[in-house]
Design an enzyme around this catalytic site. Structure first.
Site, short mmCIF file in Angstrom:
data_model
loop_
_atom_site.label_atom_id
_atom_site.label_comp_id
_atom_site.label_asym_id
_atom_site.label_seq_id
_atom_site.Cartn_x
_atom_site.Cartn_y
_atom_site.Cartn_z
N SER A 60 -32.45 -82.26 40.35
CA SER A 60 -33.41 -82.75 39.19
C SER A 60 -33.21 -84.00 38.75
O SER A 60 -34.08 -84.54 37.95
CB SER A 60 -33.00 -81.98 37.90
OG SER A 60 -33.04 -80.33 38.40
N THR A 190 -34.38 -82.51 33.84
CA THR A 190 -33.70 -83.65 33.31
C THR A 190 -32.52 -83.32 32.66
O THR A 190 -32.28 -81.98 32.36
CB THR A 190 -34.72 -83.54 31.95
OG1 THR A 190 -35.98 -83.89 32.54
CG2 THR A 190 -34.32 -84.87 31.23
N THR A 211 -34.08 -88.27 34.62
CA THR A 211 -34.75 -87.27 35.28
C THR A 211 -35.34 -87.73 36.48
O THR A 211 -35.48 -89.13 36.66
CB THR A 211 -35.91 -86.56 34.48
OG1 THR A 211 -36.37 -85.37 35.31
CG2 THR A 211 -37.19 -87.63 34.33
N ARG A 221 -46.63 -90.96 38.44
CA ARG A 221 -46.67 -90.10 37.31
C ARG A 221 -45.16 -90.27 36.48
O ARG A 221 -44.26 -90.28 37.16
CB ARG A 221 -46.73 -88.59 37.66
CG ARG A 221 -46.48 -87.74 36.29
CD ARG A 221 -45.09 -86.99 36.20
NE ARG A 221 -45.02 -86.16 34.93
CZ ARG A 221 -43.96 -85.62 34.82
NH1 ARG A 221 -42.81 -86.19 35.05
NH2 ARG A 221 -44.03 -84.65 33.80
N VAL A 222 -45.11 -90.52 35.20
CA VAL A 222 -44.16 -90.92 34.40
C VAL A 222 -44.35 -89.68 33.30
O VAL A 222 -45.29 -89.92 32.65
CB VAL A 222 -43.96 -92.08 33.97
CG1 VAL A 222 -42.77 -92.47 32.93
CG2 VAL A 222 -43.85 -93.13 35.17
N GLY A 223 -43.04 -89.28 33.06
CA GLY A 223 -43.20 -87.95 32.02
C GLY A 223 -42.63 -88.67 30.63
O GLY A 223 -42.52 -89.66 30.35
N ASP A 224 -42.03 -87.57 29.94
CA ASP A 224 -41.42 -87.95 28.53
C ASP A 224 -39.97 -88.52 28.56
O ASP A 224 -39.92 -89.38 27.84
CB ASP A 224 -41.38 -86.51 27.75
CG ASP A 224 -40.34 -85.41 28.55
OD1 ASP A 224 -40.61 -85.46 29.72
OD2 ASP A 224 -39.39 -85.01 27.83
N THR A 244 -36.40 -81.23 27.38
CA THR A 244 -36.54 -81.07 28.60
C THR A 244 -37.68 -79.97 28.88
O THR A 244 -37.84 -79.41 28.11
CB THR A 244 -35.07 -80.66 28.96
OG1 THR A 244 -35.17 -80.17 30.55
CG2 THR A 244 -34.89 -79.27 28.62
N GLY A 245 -38.12 -80.11 30.23
CA GLY A 245 -39.14 -79.16 30.40
C GLY A 245 -40.38 -80.08 30.86
O GLY A 245 -40.25 -81.21 31.30
N GLY A 247 -42.85 -82.56 30.93
CA GLY A 247 -42.99 -83.71 29.71
C GLY A 247 -44.24 -83.73 29.11
O GLY A 247 -44.44 -84.28 28.10
N1 GLY Z 1 -39.22 -83.47 31.37
C1 GLY Z 1 -39.28 -84.44 32.43
C2 GLY Z 1 -40.52 -84.48 33.07
O1 GLY Z 1 -41.35 -83.86 32.69
O2 GLY Z 1 -40.64 -85.48 33.78
#
Ligand code: GLY
Length: 343
Positions: A60, A190, A211, A221-224, A244-245, A247
């Site tokens: 992960s 994450t 993460t 793509r970039v998450g939270d 986490t989860g 994003g």
């Molecule tokens: N929480 C990590 C992501 O969605 O990239």
């Protein structure tokens, strides 16, 4: 407002390390050792996150993270001590140490977030060594090949369906289910590490969130996780929270900032996390694959963990002092769960 549906918030008087998922054990051991050697909460949080990034068995985060749909791994991370002490990197594809790099952005630049080629140029200039295999391992290459084959067999996207891949809920725990010997299934997500040490005179709270993002995500793509206020927020006067989860669900409600601001307004950590999760549940059409989980640590040592759905675990390491007593470390399910699981 009292939320009787939640478990009570647990007060902690001594130093503490709180992290996400069962691979948080790896993070907590490294973080606690760093505290014992006199490291700051930030030193400890970065050491904890880096230990997971460097562990190729965790698919992960860091080396061995699952690649995007083009077959390349990209990493996102941020660190924070206070609003004027935060930094992050995103879309890093050649360097494994995203958490350490995020710290350098915070400490060596006037900026908060560096992305892609710019982040990598900064890493090179800062003396970081690129990873020879572009962060892939034999296992993550195999997982990508399997995913490509399954995708080809399944045919194209259904008419009207949006682009993108949602991993199965709680897929992070396949690592634990495989006995820590690698994860057989597509994974995402994450490691988040929060550290508090009330025995130091400087910043007593720090956090890191790192993460490889959703496995097989759309490239770019970039998450939270690398974004201050979304994947992580820390303010010494109120507390720290990290998420986490999925994003995208966290980003729509500024989840970590919201949790810290609710604690500032007098909510307990459990109430704050519960309110963020309820906000997510009420603003999104929750899919069977969706999961969001949070950990929160208030400035006075009260803490909580919670998740939208069952299956999340946190790892807590505590000790009344760093030297007199051995640390107690425990892995436990989320302190509370908002929604039932899905079959
Ligand atoms: N929480 C990590 C992501 O969605 O990239």
């Amino acid at each position: 407002m009292q939320n009787t549906e939640y478990t009570p918030d647990w007060p902690l008087s001594g130093p503490a390390v709180l992290s996400t998922w069962s691979f948080g054990r790896v993070a907590n051991a490294a973080a606690w050792e760093t505290l014992c050697k006199g490291g700051s909460p930030l030193d400890a949080a970065v050491a904890g996150a880096s230990a997971v990034e460097d562990d190729p068995r965790v698919d992960s985060v860091g080396v061995g993270g699952l690649p995007d749909a083009s077959g390349r791994v990209s990493l996102d991370a941020c660190v924070m001590e206070n609003p004027d002490r935060c930094g992050g990197v995103c879309y890093v594809r050649s360097y494994a140490s995203a958490a350490r790099l995020a710290r350098r952005v915070m400490e060596d630049t006037i900026h908060v977030l560096l992305a892609g080629d710019g982040a990598e140029a900064f890493a090179k200039a800062s003396g970081f060594v690129p990873h020879a295999e572009d962060l892939l391992t034999g296992e993550s290459r195999d997982a990508y090949a399997r995913w490509k084959a399954e995708r080809a067999a399944a045919g194209g996207r259904a008419a009207g369906a949006k682009m993108g891949v949602l991993p199965p809920m709680n897929v992070e725990e396949r690592y634990a289910q495989a006995g820590g010997e690698g994860s057989p299934e597509p994974s995402h997500d994450t490691v988040c590490v929060l550290v508090r040490n009330p025995q130091v005179s400087g910043h007593q709270l720090a956090g890191v969130c790192t993460t490889s993002g959703l496995g097989f995500k759309i490239p770019g793509r970039v998450g939270d996780s690398p974004i201050i206020g979304h994947g992580l927020y820390v303010d010494q006067t109120a507390g720290a929270a990290t998420a986490t989860g999925n994003g995208e669900l966290i980003m729509g409600v500024c989840g970590s900032f919201l949790a810290v601001e609710l604690m500032r307004q007098g909510r307990t950590p459990a109430e704050a996390v519960g309110e963020v999760l309820r906000r997510v549940a009420s603003r999104y059409a929750i899919q069977p694959e969706h999961q969001v989980a949070m950990i929160a640590l208030r400035a006075d040592g009260a803490w909580a963990s919670g998740s939208l759905r069952p299956g999340f675990s946190h790892c807590l390491t505590t000790g009344p002092s760093l030297t007199a007593e051995p640390a107690h470390s425990a892995l436990a399910p989320a302190g509370f769960v908002l929604l039932p699981g899905t079959a």
